[in-house]
Scaffold this motif. Structure first.
Motif, short mmCIF file in Angstrom:
data_model
loop_
_atom_site.label_atom_id
_atom_site.label_comp_id
_atom_site.label_asym_id
_atom_site.label_seq_id
_atom_site.Cartn_x
_atom_site.Cartn_y
_atom_site.Cartn_z
N ARG A 273 0.83 -1.21 0.00
CA ARG A 273 0.00 0.00 0.00
C ARG A 273 0.87 1.27 0.00
N PHE A 274 1.91 1.26 0.82
CA PHE A 274 2.81 2.41 0.87
C PHE A 274 3.49 2.65 -0.48
N PHE A 275 4.06 1.60 -1.06
CA PHE A 275 4.79 1.79 -2.32
C PHE A 275 3.84 2.14 -3.47
N ALA A 276 2.61 1.66 -3.42
CA ALA A 276 1.63 2.08 -4.43
C ALA A 276 1.36 3.58 -4.32
N ALA A 277 1.24 4.08 -3.09
CA ALA A 277 1.01 5.51 -2.88
C ALA A 277 2.22 6.32 -3.29
N LEU A 278 3.40 5.86 -2.92
CA LEU A 278 4.63 6.59 -3.24
C LEU A 278 4.87 6.65 -4.75
N LEU A 279 4.92 5.48 -5.39
CA LEU A 279 5.24 5.43 -6.81
C LEU A 279 4.08 5.92 -7.67
N GLY A 280 2.88 5.91 -7.10
CA GLY A 280 1.72 6.44 -7.81
C GLY A 280 1.62 7.96 -7.75
N GLY A 281 2.56 8.61 -7.09
CA GLY A 281 2.60 10.07 -7.07
C GLY A 281 1.71 10.72 -6.04
N HIS A 282 1.28 9.96 -5.03
CA HIS A 282 0.35 10.50 -4.05
C HIS A 282 1.04 11.10 -2.82
N LEU A 283 2.36 10.91 -2.70
CA LEU A 283 3.06 11.38 -1.51
C LEU A 283 4.06 12.49 -1.79
N LEU A 284 4.51 12.59 -3.03
CA LEU A 284 5.53 13.57 -3.39
C LEU A 284 5.18 14.23 -4.71
N PRO A 285 5.62 15.49 -4.92
CA PRO A 285 5.46 16.09 -6.23
C PRO A 285 6.34 15.35 -7.25
N PRO A 286 5.98 15.41 -8.54
CA PRO A 286 6.70 14.63 -9.56
C PRO A 286 8.21 14.85 -9.57
N ARG A 287 8.66 16.09 -9.39
CA ARG A 287 10.10 16.36 -9.47
C ARG A 287 10.86 15.64 -8.35
N LEU A 288 10.25 15.51 -7.18
CA LEU A 288 10.93 14.86 -6.08
C LEU A 288 10.83 13.34 -6.16
N LEU A 289 9.73 12.83 -6.70
CA LEU A 289 9.65 11.40 -6.95
C LEU A 289 10.69 11.01 -8.00
N ALA A 290 10.85 11.85 -9.02
CA ALA A 290 11.88 11.60 -10.04
C ALA A 290 13.27 11.62 -9.41
N ALA A 291 13.50 12.57 -8.50
CA ALA A 291 14.80 12.64 -7.83
C ALA A 291 15.06 11.40 -6.99
N MET A 292 13.99 10.87 -6.40
CA MET A 292 14.12 9.67 -5.58
C MET A 292 14.60 8.48 -6.41
N LYS A 293 14.25 8.48 -7.70
CA LYS A 293 14.61 7.38 -8.59
C LYS A 293 15.96 7.57 -9.26
N GLU A 294 16.61 8.70 -9.03
CA GLU A 294 17.89 8.97 -9.68
C GLU A 294 19.03 8.33 -8.90
N ALA A 295 19.88 7.59 -9.59
CA ALA A 295 21.01 6.94 -8.94
C ALA A 295 21.99 7.97 -8.42
N GLY A 296 22.57 7.68 -7.27
CA GLY A 296 23.54 8.60 -6.68
C GLY A 296 24.86 8.59 -7.40
N THR A 297 25.19 7.51 -8.10
CA THR A 297 26.43 7.41 -8.86
C THR A 297 26.13 6.79 -10.21
N LYS A 298 27.02 6.94 -11.14
CA LYS A 298 26.85 6.41 -12.49
C LYS A 298 26.61 4.90 -12.42
N ASP A 299 25.58 4.46 -13.11
CA ASP A 299 25.22 3.04 -13.19
C ASP A 299 24.80 2.45 -11.84
N GLY A 300 24.38 3.31 -10.91
CA GLY A 300 23.94 2.82 -9.61
C GLY A 300 22.52 2.31 -9.64
#
Length: 357
Positions: A263-290
């Motif tokens: 339920r939590f991950f459905a809400a998070l990845l479904g865009g219900h907990l964060l604005p799109p730019r921050l959800l996108a940032a959450m998915k960005e790897a911290g290092t190349k090919d991470g």
């Protein structure tokens, strides 16, 4: 180590399908769950509106007690995704910036803290030594003696920072360190005046109605139906279900269920907990090919589908929760390890069955 009695117990299983068949077939999912190397397992698989729930093994070693299909477990580092979500909500509110330095929030606490950012704590590129590597672990007698000890974040951070960083330039490399999230927990309290646990409860647990999820604080018990967890001792296993979860702190003290994590991950990845730019940032790897972003990890299944989520190790429990980007397919599985075989490979096979079939 476990004896012949457990072999028979591992064949005991129960499955529930509501209201339809999730990804894969009930038989295939149950077979996959029965193949997971563990004392007990519980899983929930979702495909759109269809849900499959199953268990395998035993809830209590040496008995035929079935694993409760709604059973609770220690979620370990999946806690980090909740903590990161709180931080990113505070970023959205303008109360924290990802490029704020640790020194800004916690002056004098971290050497070189002026060059380490909140972002680098979240994505494990700070280079800070992991406090877990300073602690006694089984089979050390000191580990068992500390079972009910209350640890503070401050003392664990101090122990970690008595060691040099694992690399010199923050942001240049990835190195997983639980110290990062102890510091994030302290920053949340500085920014809000409330503990990370209180913020998780009021921002995530209560609004999402995660009725099986708790932030236990210093309580050693798992309330309600649950799997018993074990750690090795004297050539066998001892019940380690009861323990003071401050050992894990903001890096992994949460108790949850398969239903709540999906339920939590459905809400998070479904865009219900964060604005799109921050959800996108959450998915960005911290290092190349991470494969780790801001409290969120991902991997590619056998059929080439990328899934997002996290996994957690809480000594006597291991949990895994992953969803496709569109949240249509989800799988959460928790296991109690037998310490004879690493369950990761068999869990990966179950996740592939759930997502790909």
């Amino acid at each position: 180590m476990l004896g012949q009695g457990l072999v028979a117990l591992m064949s005991a299983a129960v499955a529930t399908v509501v209201p339809g068949v999730a990804s894969g077939s009930p038989g295939g999912l149950q077979t996959g769950l029965d193949g997971v190397a563990a004392i007990g397992t519980v899983a929930e698989v979702r495909n759109g509106g269809d849900v499959w729930r199953g268990t395998s093994g035993t809830a209590v070693l040496g008995t035929d007690q079935k694993v409760p299909v709604t059973g609770r477990f220690r979620a370990g580092s999946i806690t980090k995704t909740f903590v990161a979500t709180v931080v990113l909500q505070l970023v959205a509110e303008g109360r924290i910036r990802l490029d704020d330095s640790v020194e800004h929030w916690l002056p004098g606490v971290v050497p070189n803290g002026e060059n380490i950012t909140v972002r680098e704590l979240l994505n494990h590129t700070s280079g800070l030594y992991d406090y877990k590597d300073t602690l006694p672990l089984p089979p050390s007698e000191e580990f068992y003696a500390n079972r009910y000890r209350t640890w503070t974040a401050a003392e664990q951070i101090k122990q970690a920072l008595a060691n040099p960083p694992v690399f010199d330039k923050p942001g240049s490399q990835y190195d997983y360190s639980n110290t990062n999230y102890l510091l994030i927990g302290e920053i949340i309290q500085k920014a809000t005046g409330r503990t990370y646990s209180e913020e998780i409860e009021r921002r995530l647990i209560r609004p999402l109605k995660l009725s099986g999820t708790t932030m236990p604080g210093t309580s050693p018990w798992i309330r309600g139906p649950h799997l018993h967890g074990y750690v090795p001792k004297d050539g066998g296993l001892i019940d380690f279900t009861e323990m003071n979860p401050t050992l894990f702190g903001a890096g992994g003290d949460m108790i949850s269920t398969t239903h709540d994590l999906n339920r939590f991950f459905a809400a998070l990845l479904g865009g219900h907990l964060l604005p799109p730019r921050l959800l996108a940032a959450m998915k960005e790897a911290g290092t190349k090919d991470g494969t780790y972003g801001l409290g969120l990890s991902w991997h590619t299944t056998a059929c080439g589908v990328r899934v997002y989520g996290n996994d957690g190790d809480a000594l006597a429990y291991q949990a895994y929760s992953f969803s496709t980007a569109d949240t249509r397919r989800q799988v959460t599985i928790a296991v109690t390890p037998d310490f004879q075989t690493n369950p990761d490979k068999s869990v990966d096979a179950f996740i592939d069955e759930a997502i790909c079939s």
